[in-house]
Structures are given as structure tokens and as C-alpha cells.
Design an enzyme around this catalytic site. Structure first.
Site, short mmCIF file in Angstrom:
data_model
loop_
_atom_site.label_atom_id
_atom_site.label_comp_id
_atom_site.label_asym_id
_atom_site.label_seq_id
_atom_site.Cartn_x
_atom_site.Cartn_y
_atom_site.Cartn_z
N CYS A 163 -3.26 2.95 -5.52
CA CYS A 163 -2.53 3.78 -4.56
C CYS A 163 -1.10 4.07 -5.03
O CYS A 163 -0.55 5.13 -4.76
CB CYS A 163 -2.53 3.15 -3.18
SG CYS A 163 -1.85 1.47 -3.12
N HIS A 166 -3.17 9.18 0.92
CA HIS A 166 -3.12 8.00 0.06
C HIS A 166 -4.48 7.73 -0.56
O HIS A 166 -5.50 8.19 -0.07
CB HIS A 166 -2.61 6.78 0.83
CG HIS A 166 -3.31 6.50 2.12
ND1 HIS A 166 -4.09 5.40 2.33
CD2 HIS A 166 -3.33 7.20 3.30
CE1 HIS A 166 -4.57 5.41 3.57
NE2 HIS A 166 -4.11 6.49 4.17
N HIS A 217 0.87 -1.17 0.00
CA HIS A 217 0.00 0.00 0.00
C HIS A 217 0.91 1.23 0.00
O HIS A 217 1.86 1.30 0.76
CB HIS A 217 -0.92 -0.01 1.22
CG HIS A 217 -1.93 1.09 1.19
ND1 HIS A 217 -2.75 1.32 0.11
CD2 HIS A 217 -2.22 2.05 2.10
CE1 HIS A 217 -3.52 2.37 0.35
NE2 HIS A 217 -3.21 2.83 1.56
#
Length: 175
Positions: free
Chosen positions: A118, A38, A26
Site C-alpha cells: 500500500c 488504497h 496502512h
């Protein structure tokens, strides 16, 4: 071992292995004061809305698929944090400004694994180019995991290779 959270600098492209198996990471932009901006994928929480919000940042997992700002603890979800280096990156204040602008305008768009994830977000904020090297190396080019196995299966594998390459090309060219 991950990066020391105290050594993070505003404008850093950070990531953590939230799958626990190096399957995917991530990504986000560290903006200082223990906060990260994010692009959040859909929540995998079965009981959405049943947990209390984070006392540090107010984050509460739900169905959001947009740019959000959370504390490092919510971003990492118990995993180590790492800093991603880029050969051609913008100045730190410009990276933070880009991420903040996307947060405030909410115009990066909803999360899409292959076109707008992301990593696309963080790389764009850092370099101005929306690419996802992680997808390219993990799902579909000769250096990735899946394609050599597809090639070994004969003509069908060749089709898989071409499709994988095409997907990687689209991801690399995404804006």
C-alpha cells in the site's frame, strides 16, 4: 494525535497505524468527500463474507488484494489518520487522477509485501516513484530495526545485513 479528518485535502498521502503498535502503517490517497483509494492487503478476517457492508462506502472485508476505494472510517479501521509529506510531489489533481486510473483499470497488481504494498501505491501516486521507505527503515538497512541485531551475531549477521540491504535496494527500485 492524528490529523483532523476535516483538514484532509484531495491528493494527500495518508496513513494510519492499523497494527496498533507502530509495527506497520496502512497507506492510501485521500481523494475527497471522505473517500480514500488504497491498495488492500489480504483480509485477516476469519469469517470472510459474514459482516455487513459499510453503509457509507459498501466496503466488505474479503480476500481482495487490489486497489479499492473506501470511506475514511473503513480505511482507518478505528485508528488515527496522518498525512505523509513528500519533498517532490505531483499536483493534487494529478495525484487523484493517478490513483483513480489505477482503481478504474485495476492494473497496479495484487498486494505483495516486499514489492507492491500500500505504501508503494501511495508513494507512486504522489511522486511517480514506487518506493516503500517504511520497509527500508523497519526491515533491513542499518537505520532499521532488524539489521543491527543481525550484525551483532557475527558472520551470519553480515549475511543478514547483505540480504537486508539487497531487499531494501529491490524495494527502492521497484516500479
Amino acid at each position: 494525535m492524528g490529523q483532523s479528518k476535516s483538514s484532509l485535502q484531495p491528493g494527500d498521502h495518508i496513513y494510519c497505524d492499523r497494527s496498533g503498535s507502530s509495527l506497520y502503517n496502512h497507506h492510501g490517497i485521500y481523494v475527497g468527500d471522505g473517500m480514500v483509494i488504497h491498495l488492500m492487503p489480504p483480509s485477516k478476517t476469519k469469517h470472510r463474507g459474514s459482516s455487513a457492508p459499510c453503509p457509507k462506502c459498501g466496503y466488505k472485508p474479503d480476500i481482495i488484494t487490489r486497489v479499492i476505494k473506501t470511506c475514511l472510517d473503513c480505511f482507518c479501521d478505528g485508528h488515527s489518520v496522518y498525512v505523509k509529506s513528500h519533498c517532490c510531489s505531483k499536483a493534487a489533481d494529478e495525484v487523484v487522477k493517478t490513483a483513480t486510473d489505477f482503481l478504474e483499470r485495476n492494473d497496479f497488481g495484487p498486494y505483495r509485501l516486499l514489492k507492491r504494498n500500500c505504501e508503494h501505491f501511495a508513494v507512486y501516486c504522489k511522486t511517480g516513484s514506487a518506493t516503500s521507505p517504511e520497509l527500508v527503515t523497519k526491515i533491513g538497512v542499518p537505520l532499521g530495526v532488524g539489521v543491527p541485531l543481525l550484525i551483532a551475531t557475527g558472520p551470519v549477521g553480515a549475511v543478514g545485513f547483505v540480504a537486508g540491504y539487497a531487499i531494501a535496494k529491490v524495494i527502492t527500485d521497484a516500479t
